[in-house]
Design an enzyme around this catalytic site. Structure first.
Site, PDB file in Angstrom:
ATOM      1  N   ALA A  36       0.361   4.760  -9.551  1.00 13.80           N
ATOM      2  CA  ALA A  36      -0.695   5.645  -9.046  1.00 13.80           C
ATOM      3  C   ALA A  36      -2.091   5.025  -9.171  1.00 13.80           C
ATOM      4  O   ALA A  36      -2.989   5.341  -8.383  1.00 13.80           O
ATOM      5  CB  ALA A  36      -0.642   6.977  -9.784  1.00 13.80           C
ATOM      6  N   HIS A  38      -2.872   1.848  -8.606  1.00 16.14           N
ATOM      7  CA  HIS A  38      -3.069   1.021  -7.407  1.00 16.14           C
ATOM      8  C   HIS A  38      -3.286   1.913  -6.169  1.00 16.14           C
ATOM      9  O   HIS A  38      -4.124   1.604  -5.313  1.00 16.14           O
ATOM     10  CB  HIS A  38      -1.842   0.144  -7.156  1.00 16.14           C
ATOM     11  CG  HIS A  38      -1.550  -0.834  -8.246  1.00 16.14           C
ATOM     12  ND1 HIS A  38      -0.504  -0.680  -9.106  1.00 16.14           N
ATOM     13  CD2 HIS A  38      -2.177  -1.981  -8.608  1.00 16.14           C
ATOM     14  CE1 HIS A  38      -0.475  -1.694  -9.959  1.00 16.14           C
ATOM     15  NE2 HIS A  38      -1.484  -2.497  -9.686  1.00 16.14           N
ATOM     16  N   ASP A 153      -8.919  -3.469 -15.988  1.00 20.12           N
ATOM     17  CA  ASP A 153      -9.118  -4.900 -16.251  1.00 20.12           C
ATOM     18  C   ASP A 153     -10.629  -5.164 -16.217  1.00 20.12           C
ATOM     19  O   ASP A 153     -11.151  -5.790 -15.292  1.00 20.12           O
ATOM     20  CB  ASP A 153      -8.367  -5.728 -15.206  1.00 20.12           C
ATOM     21  CG  ASP A 153      -6.867  -5.547 -15.337  1.00 20.12           C
ATOM     22  OD1 ASP A 153      -6.328  -5.847 -16.403  1.00 20.12           O
ATOM     23  OD2 ASP A 153      -6.243  -5.066 -14.377  1.00 20.12           O
ATOM     24  N   SER A 188      -0.084   1.083 -16.264  1.00 19.51           N
ATOM     25  CA  SER A 188       0.034  -0.377 -16.183  1.00 19.51           C
ATOM     26  C   SER A 188       1.473  -0.711 -15.839  1.00 19.51           C
ATOM     27  O   SER A 188       2.406  -0.023 -16.288  1.00 19.51           O
ATOM     28  CB  SER A 188      -0.310  -0.999 -17.549  1.00 19.51           C
ATOM     29  OG  SER A 188       0.163  -2.335 -17.605  1.00 19.51           O
ATOM     30  N   ARG A 190       3.036  -2.958 -17.047  1.00 18.80           N
ATOM     31  CA  ARG A 190       3.703  -3.413 -18.276  1.00 18.80           C
ATOM     32  C   ARG A 190       4.183  -2.236 -19.138  1.00 18.80           C
ATOM     33  O   ARG A 190       4.955  -2.452 -20.075  1.00 18.80           O
ATOM     34  CB  ARG A 190       2.782  -4.327 -19.068  1.00 18.80           C
ATOM     35  CG  ARG A 190       2.575  -5.671 -18.341  1.00 18.80           C
ATOM     36  CD  ARG A 190       1.836  -6.704 -19.161  1.00 18.80           C
ATOM     37  NE  ARG A 190       1.896  -8.012 -18.524  1.00 18.80           N
ATOM     38  CZ  ARG A 190       0.866  -8.624 -17.943  1.00 18.80           C
ATOM     39  NH1 ARG A 190      -0.317  -8.060 -17.910  1.00 18.80           N
ATOM     40  NH2 ARG A 190       1.022  -9.829 -17.394  1.00 18.80           N
TER      41      ARG A 190
END
Ligand code: PAF
Length: 283
Positions: A36, A38, A153, A188, A190
């Protein structure tokens, strides 16, 4: 239906047609495995452009030798579906050979001084130069009018701002706010590496950043706040790389005033998570 393009000639043709029609082009650079966060960047780019390109490319030059390049999740079908639903017009999905036609070892690389040397840059040597290298290529390939990058980021955005300013890339950068799960964990790709027990602990990162903001705004000394945050995360089972308060330029603050950002990088098992929180005037 989203247009999925893998070769540069077709990409140039599509973008060239839009530009001839006088349309503004937005770019959302990604490494795929989209969530979500992105999709919100696609919507942000859409609000500032007539056509949106999202690149999906797991960039080998930004991974260190012991990092997760090989196991980084690749989910192109789901990515295309999510991008289409978010309003993206074209998914630019080049191969490594298309992105680096002379081979990764012979690739012309960018090198960004200063802002790349602290925090993430100090712990991941070469990472930001790899990011700057691929983002420069994406700017040259797509020629966007605007490009959206997530604030999660934080340091990456600072590096890209430096790159755009110094090379005068004719692109406006759009910072996208951090998208979080209901319990505060920043989205993320990850996060999916976390075990259920680790996922239960992970929101402590955001809670710690919020406590740092509160204590800093109350005038407590930075060093004491950082030490307490480190201790809280370590007690929760994190191996802490750094948890600090910096200026927006990522310098150590020399006084108690002005905009600030609290930044953290910490590991749960083998999964490394980063997050940040802006505060103070302007934050
Ligand atoms: O933020 C990312 O996903 C990557 O670093 C980027 C900007 C797409 C470059 O590979």
């Amino acid at each position: 239906m989203i247009d999925i393009v893998n070769d540069l000639a077709t990409l140039r043709d599509r973008v060239g047609n839009w530009k001839r029609e006088g349309l503004r082009v937005g770019l959302v650079p990604t490494m795929g495995n989209l969530h979500a966060g992105h999709h919100s960047l696609v919507r942000l780019a859409r609000a500032h452009a007539d056509r949106v390109v999202a690149s999906v490319f797991v960039n080998p030059t930004q991974f260190g030798p012991n990092e997760d390049f090989a196991r980084y999740p690749r989910t192109p079908d789901a990515d295309a579906e999510g991008l289409a639903a978010a309003g993206c017009d074209l998914m630019w999905a080049p191969s490594v050979d298309t992105m680096y036609p002379l081979g990764v070892d012979n690739a012309v690389r960018m090198s960004v001084p200063g802002v790349t040397e602290v925090l993430e840059g100090a712990r991941r040597p070469g990472h930001f130069d790899g990011v700057a290298t691929v983002v420069s290529r994406l700017f040259l390939q797509v020629q966007p009018d605007v490009a959206a990058f997530g604030l999660k980021d934080y340091q990456q955005l600072a590096v890209i701002r430096h790159l755009v300013r110094d090379l005068a890339f004719p692109v406006e950068l759009l910072p996208g706010t951090i998208v979080r799960d209901a319990d505060g964990l920043a989205l993320s790709s990850r996060n999916q590496y976390l075990s259920p027990a680790q996922r239960g602990v992970a929101p402590l990162i955001h809670a710690t950043l919020q406590r740092m903001r509160k204590r800093s705004l109350a005038g407590e000394p930075r060093e004491a706040i950082e030490a307490a945050a480190h201790q809280a995360l370590a007690a929760g089972g994190f191996e802490v790389d750094y948890v600090v308060i910096r200026t927006p330029a990522l310098a150590v603050p020399t006084d108690g005033h002005g905009p600030r950002v609290a930044l953290v990088a910490a590991r749960l098992g083998t999964t490394r998570l980063i997050d940040n929180l802006e505060f103070g005037s302007g934050g």
